[in-house]
Design a protein around this motif. Structure first.
Motif, PDB file in Angstrom:
ATOM      1  N   LEU A 119       9.132  31.352  94.458  1.00 15.48           N
ATOM      2  CA  LEU A 119      10.159  31.570  95.501  1.00 15.48           C
ATOM      3  C   LEU A 119       9.780  31.524  96.875  1.00 15.48           C
ATOM      4  N   HIS A 120      10.272  30.990  97.627  1.00 20.08           N
ATOM      5  CA  HIS A 120       9.895  30.868  99.056  1.00 20.08           C
ATOM      6  C   HIS A 120      11.184  31.866  99.945  1.00 20.08           C
ATOM      7  N   TRP A 121      10.582  32.333 101.040  1.00 18.00           N
ATOM      8  CA  TRP A 121      11.188  32.834 102.015  1.00 18.00           C
ATOM      9  C   TRP A 121      10.884  32.108 103.503  1.00 18.00           C
ATOM     10  N   LEU A 122      12.049  31.590 104.129  1.00 13.98           N
ATOM     11  CA  LEU A 122      11.646  30.777 105.310  1.00 13.98           C
ATOM     12  C   LEU A 122      12.424  31.484 106.495  1.00 13.98           C
ATOM     13  N   GLN A 123      12.281  31.247 107.714  1.00 11.09           N
ATOM     14  CA  GLN A 123      12.839  31.744 108.756  1.00 11.09           C
ATOM     15  C   GLN A 123      13.194  30.527 109.792  1.00 11.09           C
ATOM     16  N   GLN A 124      14.622  30.264 110.052  1.00 14.58           N
ATOM     17  CA  GLN A 124      14.743  29.301 111.196  1.00 14.58           C
ATOM     18  C   GLN A 124      15.363  29.741 112.140  1.00 14.58           C
ATOM     19  N   ILE A 156       8.193  42.406 104.456  1.00 10.94           N
ATOM     20  CA  ILE A 156       7.791  42.620 102.857  1.00 10.94           C
ATOM     21  C   ILE A 156       8.819  41.894 102.083  1.00 10.94           C
ATOM     22  N   ALA A 157       8.330  41.145 101.185  1.00  5.63           N
ATOM     23  CA  ALA A 157       9.094  40.424 100.274  1.00  5.63           C
ATOM     24  C   ALA A 157       8.619  40.924  98.830  1.00  5.63           C
ATOM     25  N   THR A 158       9.814  41.033  97.905  1.00 10.73           N
ATOM     26  CA  THR A 158       9.486  41.461  96.512  1.00 10.73           C
ATOM     27  C   THR A 158      10.320  40.308  95.671  1.00 10.73           C
ATOM     28  N   ILE A 159       9.880  40.417  94.457  1.00 13.78           N
ATOM     29  CA  ILE A 159      10.563  39.689  93.502  1.00 13.78           C
ATOM     30  C   ILE A 159      10.511  40.218  92.183  1.00 13.78           C
ATOM     31  N   ILE A 189      16.228  32.177 105.004  1.00 15.26           N
ATOM     32  CA  ILE A 189      16.492  31.216 103.940  1.00 15.26           C
ATOM     33  C   ILE A 189      15.577  31.424 102.346  1.00 15.26           C
ATOM     34  N   CYS A 190      16.284  31.590 101.575  1.00 16.87           N
ATOM     35  CA  CYS A 190      15.465  31.802 100.249  1.00 16.87           C
ATOM     36  C   CYS A 190      15.533  30.291  99.716  1.00 16.87           C
ATOM     37  N   ALA A 191      14.345  29.725  99.217  1.00 17.21           N
ATOM     38  CA  ALA A 191      14.373  28.687  98.343  1.00 17.21           C
ATOM     39  C   ALA A 191      13.397  29.012  97.027  1.00 17.21           C
ATOM     40  N   VAL A 192      13.691  28.327  96.057  1.00 15.38           N
ATOM     41  CA  VAL A 192      13.251  28.121  94.651  1.00 15.38           C
ATOM     42  C   VAL A 192      12.707  27.227  94.184  1.00 15.38           C
ATOM     43  N   ALA A 193      11.643  27.056  93.951  1.00 14.29           N
ATOM     44  CA  ALA A 193      11.111  25.839  93.148  1.00 14.29           C
ATOM     45  C   ALA A 193      11.213  26.053  91.561  1.00 14.29           C
ATOM     46  N   ASP A 194      11.739  25.049  91.052  1.00 12.71           N
ATOM     47  CA  ASP A 194      11.949  24.943  89.375  1.00 12.71           C
ATOM     48  C   ASP A 194      10.770  24.934  88.546  1.00 12.71           C
ATOM     49  N   SER A 230       7.756  29.132 107.305  1.00 12.69           N
ATOM     50  CA  SER A 230       7.296  29.492 106.085  1.00 12.69           C
ATOM     51  C   SER A 230       7.090  31.058 106.060  1.00 12.69           C
ATOM     52  N   LEU A 231       7.687  32.041 105.428  1.00 11.57           N
ATOM     53  CA  LEU A 231       7.180  33.649 105.649  1.00 11.57           C
ATOM     54  C   LEU A 231       6.356  33.913 104.336  1.00 11.57           C
ATOM     55  N   PHE A 232       6.869  33.557 103.170  1.00  9.20           N
ATOM     56  CA  PHE A 232       6.115  33.859 102.068  1.00  9.20           C
ATOM     57  C   PHE A 232       6.606  32.910 101.080  1.00  9.20           C
ATOM     58  N   MET A 233       5.626  33.184 100.070  1.00  3.84           N
ATOM     59  CA  MET A 233       5.782  32.385  98.973  1.00  3.84           C
ATOM     60  C   MET A 233       5.228  33.393  97.635  1.00  3.84           C
ATOM     61  N   LEU A 234       6.172  33.657  96.590  1.00  2.00           N
ATOM     62  CA  LEU A 234       6.233  34.730  95.635  1.00  2.00           C
ATOM     63  C   LEU A 234       6.176  34.042  94.392  1.00  2.00           C
ATOM     64  N   SER A 235       5.416  34.486  93.548  1.00  4.08           N
ATOM     65  CA  SER A 235       5.635  34.127  92.040  1.00  4.08           C
ATOM     66  C   SER A 235       5.821  35.492  91.294  1.00  4.08           C
ATOM     67  N   SER A 236       5.181  36.516  91.776  1.00  6.24           N
ATOM     68  CA  SER A 236       5.531  37.848  91.211  1.00  6.24           C
ATOM     69  C   SER A 236       5.198  38.985  92.345  1.00  6.24           C
ATOM     70  N   GLY A 237       5.895  40.166  91.880  1.00  3.02           N
ATOM     71  CA  GLY A 237       5.371  41.358  92.702  1.00  3.02           C
ATOM     72  C   GLY A 237       5.925  41.456  94.073  1.00  3.02           C
TER      73      GLY A 237
END
Lengths: 109, 119
Positions: free
Chosen positions: A32-37, A60-63, A86-91, A45-52
């Motif tokens: 999951l990615h958080w983006l800022q426009q 701060i980003a949590t998932i 913007i929240c974006a998810v990769a399948d 691109s602010l964060f890329m998260l797959s856990s934690g």
């Protein structure tokens, strides 16, 4: 039901407030990615998260993978934080990105 | 290290003309993604490319749109016979290759976008 939903859609805060933006998704994801426009249209691109949890400065980003939910927190908000988040998810194959509708944040001085 | 570059930043075309949008990824990045943002709408994935290879084009309209990322030079998004509905901001992003992991794990670096207006 949209695959990625965000809440709130719009958010106005006073400078210094703690802000939370939520993202829920219905598909299995690899990341999951958080983006800022910015108002000018540029995307960062602010964060890329797959856990934690991840922290960068005042952000701060949590998932929670089990609950299919992520949050983006901004501490001590500032007018320069005004943007669309913007929240974006990769399948699960990690290639097709699905974007949430965005949360428009305005931080007033 | 220059960021992702897109040109032109603004492009005006009349209906029926062709639009060519260019994206130069960051140095050392071999993955390129194209996204479209229609007015007042969210971002939509279009296509994911590696050098000389289209990996995923599931978001591309079936007709008039094509993309390439040649061995040398920028990635090109080409729209033939543009229509008014093609007016949008087109963003390119790039990421480095991450051996053995799907592209979704890669942080993406976005270009400034090309704003296409079709008259």
């Amino acid at each position: 039901k949209n695959e990625v939903e965000q809440s709130p859609q719009n958010l106005t805060a006073q400078e210094g407030e703690f802000i939370t933006i939520n993202c829920s998704y219905s598909v299995g994801i690899s990341a999951l990615h958080w983006l800022q426009q910015h108002p000018g249209g540029g995307i960062v691109s602010l964060f890329m998260l797959s856990s934690g949890k991840k922290k960068h400065g005042r952000l701060i980003a949590t998932i929670n993978i089990q609950e299919k939910h992520s949050s983006l927190h901004i501490t001590a908000s500032h007018p320069r934080d005004s943007a669309v988040y913007i929240c974006a998810v990769a399948d699960n194959y990690g290639q097709n990105f699905v974007f949430g509708p965005g949360t428009r944040l305005s931080v007033l001085p | 290290n220059a960021g992702v570059m897109q040109n032109p930043r603004h492009l005006v075309r009349r209906r029926g003309q062709e639009a060519r949008l260019r994206c130069s990824p960051m140095k050392g990045h071999s993955h390129v993604y194209w996204y479209r943002q229609l007015p007042e709408e969210g971002l939509k994935f279009m296509v994911y490319l590696q050098k000389e290879n289209i990996i995923d084009e599931s978001g591309m309209p079936k007709e008039r749109f094509s993309a390439e990322f040649p061995k040398e030079g920028p990635s090109i998004l080409r729209i033939q016979q543009v229509v008014r509905g093609d007016s949008a901001a087109y963003f390119c992003a790039s990421s480095p290759a991450t051996s053995g992991r799907p592209s979704g794990y890669n942080e993406q670096f976005f270009g400034p976008g090309t704003r296409l207006t079709v008259l």
